[in-house]
Design a protein around this motif. Structure first.
Motif, PDB file in Angstrom:
ATOM      1  N   THR A 294     102.841-102.448 -27.057  1.00 17.76           N
ATOM      2  CA  THR A 294     101.794-103.025 -26.312  1.00 17.76           C
ATOM      3  C   THR A 294     101.308-104.236 -27.167  1.00 17.76           C
ATOM      4  O   THR A 294     100.918-104.144 -28.436  1.00 17.76           O
ATOM      5  N   THR A 295     101.208-105.456 -26.517  1.00 16.06           N
ATOM      6  CA  THR A 295     100.368-106.515 -27.159  1.00 16.06           C
ATOM      7  C   THR A 295      99.256-106.894 -26.486  1.00 16.06           C
ATOM      8  O   THR A 295      98.257-107.638 -26.930  1.00 16.06           O
TER       9      THR A 295
ATOM     10  N   GLN B 145     114.477 -98.664 -26.821  1.00 10.29           N
ATOM     11  CA  GLN B 145     113.871 -99.513 -27.794  1.00 10.29           C
ATOM     12  C   GLN B 145     112.745 -98.755 -28.180  1.00 10.29           C
ATOM     13  O   GLN B 145     111.484 -99.353 -27.769  1.00 10.29           O
TER      14      GLN B 145
ATOM     15  N   ALA C 124     109.574-101.429 -28.979  1.00  6.84           N
ATOM     16  CA  ALA C 124     108.947-102.293 -28.021  1.00  6.84           C
ATOM     17  C   ALA C 124     107.241-101.633 -28.043  1.00  6.84           C
ATOM     18  O   ALA C 124     107.023-100.617 -28.253  1.00  6.84           O
TER      19      ALA C 124
ATOM     20  N   ILE D 269     109.716 -99.929 -18.805  1.00  9.12           N
ATOM     21  CA  ILE D 269     110.419-101.059 -19.388  1.00  9.12           C
ATOM     22  C   ILE D 269     111.552-100.364 -20.053  1.00  9.12           C
ATOM     23  O   ILE D 269     112.841-101.097 -19.980  1.00  9.12           O
ATOM     24  N   LEU D 270     111.853 -99.341 -20.650  1.00  9.63           N
ATOM     25  CA  LEU D 270     112.814 -98.760 -21.329  1.00  9.63           C
ATOM     26  C   LEU D 270     113.833 -98.309 -20.337  1.00  9.63           C
ATOM     27  O   LEU D 270     115.019 -98.419 -20.749  1.00  9.63           O
TER      28      LEU D 270
ATOM     29  N   TYR E 272     105.532 -98.298 -20.602  1.00  8.76           N
ATOM     30  CA  TYR E 272     106.584 -98.391 -21.749  1.00  8.76           C
ATOM     31  C   TYR E 272     107.944 -97.933 -21.279  1.00  8.76           C
ATOM     32  O   TYR E 272     109.026 -98.328 -21.315  1.00  8.76           O
TER      33      TYR E 272
ATOM     34  N   TYR F  25     104.050-106.196 -23.096  1.00 17.12           N
ATOM     35  CA  TYR F  25     104.574-105.551 -24.288  1.00 17.12           C
ATOM     36  C   TYR F  25     105.532-106.508 -24.980  1.00 17.12           C
ATOM     37  O   TYR F  25     106.076-107.849 -24.104  1.00 17.12           O
ATOM     38  N   SER F  26     105.810-106.342 -26.101  1.00 16.48           N
ATOM     39  CA  SER F  26     106.635-107.135 -26.774  1.00 16.48           C
ATOM     40  C   SER F  26     107.934-106.382 -27.199  1.00 16.48           C
ATOM     41  O   SER F  26     107.980-105.277 -27.355  1.00 16.48           O
ATOM     42  N   ILE F  27     108.994-107.081 -26.929  1.00 14.19           N
ATOM     43  CA  ILE F  27     110.431-106.456 -26.874  1.00 14.19           C
ATOM     44  C   ILE F  27     110.909-106.942 -28.106  1.00 14.19           C
ATOM     45  O   ILE F  27     111.169-108.222 -28.386  1.00 14.19           O
ATOM     46  N   PRO F  28     111.540-106.205 -28.913  1.00 16.36           N
ATOM     47  CA  PRO F  28     112.229-106.526 -30.408  1.00 16.36           C
ATOM     48  C   PRO F  28     113.533-107.213 -29.892  1.00 16.36           C
ATOM     49  O   PRO F  28     114.031-106.922 -28.874  1.00 16.36           O
TER      50      PRO F  28
ATOM     51  N   ILE G 261     115.779-101.704 -20.077  1.00 20.40           N
ATOM     52  CA  ILE G 261     116.394-102.323 -21.025  1.00 20.40           C
ATOM     53  C   ILE G 261     117.104-101.324 -22.273  1.00 20.40           C
ATOM     54  O   ILE G 261     117.779-101.812 -23.200  1.00 20.40           O
TER      55      ILE G 261
END
Length: 140
Positions: free
Chosen positions: A81-82, A76, A79, A69-70, A66, A134-137, A73
Motif C-alpha cells: 500500500t502506498t 506477489q 505489493a 490485485i493478487l 490487496y 498499491y505499488s507493484i514490485p 497479477i
C-alpha cells in the motif's frame, strides 16, 4: 482482466504469507473488476462503545484490495500500500460480519488503484469507503 488466483488460492496465499491475519477473512467471490471479502466481527474488532473500530475497517479494506490485485497479477507478497484514504460514513453493526467490495480502477505495471465499499450485514448503505493505491514490485 484475467484471473490468476481464485478464492481458494488467495486464502492459501494468506495462510502461507500472512498467517497472523489469515483466519480473519474469507473471500466470498471474485467479481469482474475485483472481489468481495468478508470479516466476521468479533470482540477484538470493537472499540469502546461497541462499534467496529477504524483500524479493523481499514484492515478489511486494505486486505480486500490487496487480494483483488493478487487475483489478477498472481502471488506477489511484496505489493504494498502506498496510499489510503478512508471515509467513515455511518456506524457499522457490532455483530455479524462486514464485507468489503473491492473494485480495481487501474492495474498497471507499477501501480494499482482501487476503491472499496465496506458494508455491515443487515445495513443496505455502505458504512465506509476507501480509496487505495498499491505499488507493484517489478517482475523478476
Amino acid at each position: 482482466m484475467d484471473i490468476k488466483l481464485d478464492a481458494a488460492a488467495l486464502e492459501a496465499f494468506l495462510r502461507a504469507e500472512f498467517p497472523q491475519v489469515a483466519g480473519e477473512y474469507t473471500v466470498d467471490r471474485l467479481t469482474e473488476d475485483g472481489l468481495v471479502l468478508r470479516m466476521d466481527v468479533a470482540e477484538r474488532h470493537l472499540r469502546p462503545g461497541g462499534t467496529v473500530s477504524g483500524p479493523a475497517m481499514f484492515s478489511l479494506a486494505d486486505v480486500a484490495l490487496y487480494l483483488a490485485i493478487l487475483s489478477r497479477i498472481g502471488p506477489q507478497a511484496l505489493a504494498v500500500t502506498t496510499n489510503c484514504a478512508i471515509d467513515f460514513m455511518r456506524k457499522p453493526a457490532a455483530e455479524g460480519s462486514m464485507t468489503a467490495e473491492a473494485r480495481l480502477l487501474k492495474l498497471g505495471r507499477v501501480l494499482a488503484v482501487g476503491d472499496v465499499l465496506l458494508r455491515s450485514d443487515g445495513q443496505a448503505a455502505p458504512v465506509a469507503r476507501a480509496s487505495l493505491t498499491y505499488s507493484i514490485p517489478p517482475a523478476a
